[in-house]
Scaffold this active site. Sequence first.
Site, PDB file in Angstrom:
ATOM      1  N   LYS A  30     -17.492  36.525  68.064  1.00 37.30           N
ATOM      2  CA  LYS A  30     -18.605  35.734  68.580  1.00 37.30           C
ATOM      3  C   LYS A  30     -19.841  35.740  67.672  1.00 37.30           C
ATOM      4  O   LYS A  30     -20.632  34.796  67.714  1.00 37.30           O
ATOM      5  CB  LYS A  30     -18.983  36.210  69.983  1.00 37.30           C
ATOM      6  N   GLY A  68     -21.648  48.063  76.578  1.00 39.29           N
ATOM      7  CA  GLY A  68     -21.218  47.207  75.480  1.00 39.29           C
ATOM      8  C   GLY A  68     -22.410  46.674  74.718  1.00 39.29           C
ATOM      9  O   GLY A  68     -23.530  46.645  75.235  1.00 39.29           O
ATOM     10  N   GLY A  86     -21.768  43.963  71.983  1.00 39.32           N
ATOM     11  CA  GLY A  86     -21.324  42.860  71.145  1.00 39.32           C
ATOM     12  C   GLY A  86     -21.878  41.522  71.589  1.00 39.32           C
ATOM     13  O   GLY A  86     -22.864  41.444  72.332  1.00 39.32           O
ATOM     14  N   GLY A  87     -21.213  40.446  71.137  1.00 34.51           N
ATOM     15  CA  GLY A  87     -21.690  39.105  71.440  1.00 34.51           C
ATOM     16  C   GLY A  87     -21.701  38.794  72.921  1.00 34.51           C
ATOM     17  O   GLY A  87     -22.643  38.183  73.437  1.00 34.51           O
TER      18      GLY A  87
END
Length: 272
Positions: free
Chosen positions: A69, A128, A130-131
């Site tokens: 992503k 989390g 990330g993206g």
Amino acid sequence: MTMLNKDMTLCISLSARPSNNGTRFHNRLYEELGLNWIYKAFAPTDLAQAIAGVRGLGIRGCAISMPYKEDVIALVDRMDPSATAIDSVNTIVNDEGVLTAYNTDYSAIAQLIEQNSLDPAASVLLRGSGGMAKATAAAFRDAEFTRVTVAARNEGRGRALADLYGFDWTADAEAVTADVIVNITPIGMAGGADEHAVSFTDAQIAAASVVFDVVALPAETPLITAARAAGKTVITGAEVATLQALEQFVLYTGIRPSAAQVQAAEEFMRAQ
């Protein structure tokens, strides 16, 4: 399904561990609406080459899943505000060789927060960085949640995400309890090294009122199964997948299906 032919429009998805969710959802709608389109999932061995293929082969749309992503940003021509706002991409639309990136994850998370009447005064733990975590954090921030902690082992990414939205950060995902706990990692994802693991402890699940897992495959992840057994309100990754896939479908085709058509496609997607 329409017989394959030279005039068929192709859409694809790119993921480290592809599922049939998007494939079944989109193809069911193509069939329902009589569109000469087809959708196929891929696990790319080279992301840059895969995106070059989208451009060079005239592939109309491309869904982007974990872990691509953010990496895909450098490979597109334009960033829609939905992707720019969170530096994360889950959708690419190809207009005659010009690739524009969007993010429909954010709108899906925002809709689920509203649909489930989550209380902005509640404490939230996001696991989390990330993206997808960016889209989730942005949706909670925009829904006026302020008591949010980002749990991420990577201090640089975790602190950066938390600071971006004015949230707290912790490296120890098991040290914090919250009213709403959200898994935004691949833990529990089918086919992964941690597919049988539960992303939160029994104590964290017991302390929560709402358990949210963005992992879409399987729909009943170990976390969701544990949360149901504990009598908690659950929000599943399958719900996220349906909402974000619908907005992708609209971006690709310019057609918004009826509620009945979407429901039929969702049921077909889940019956695998």
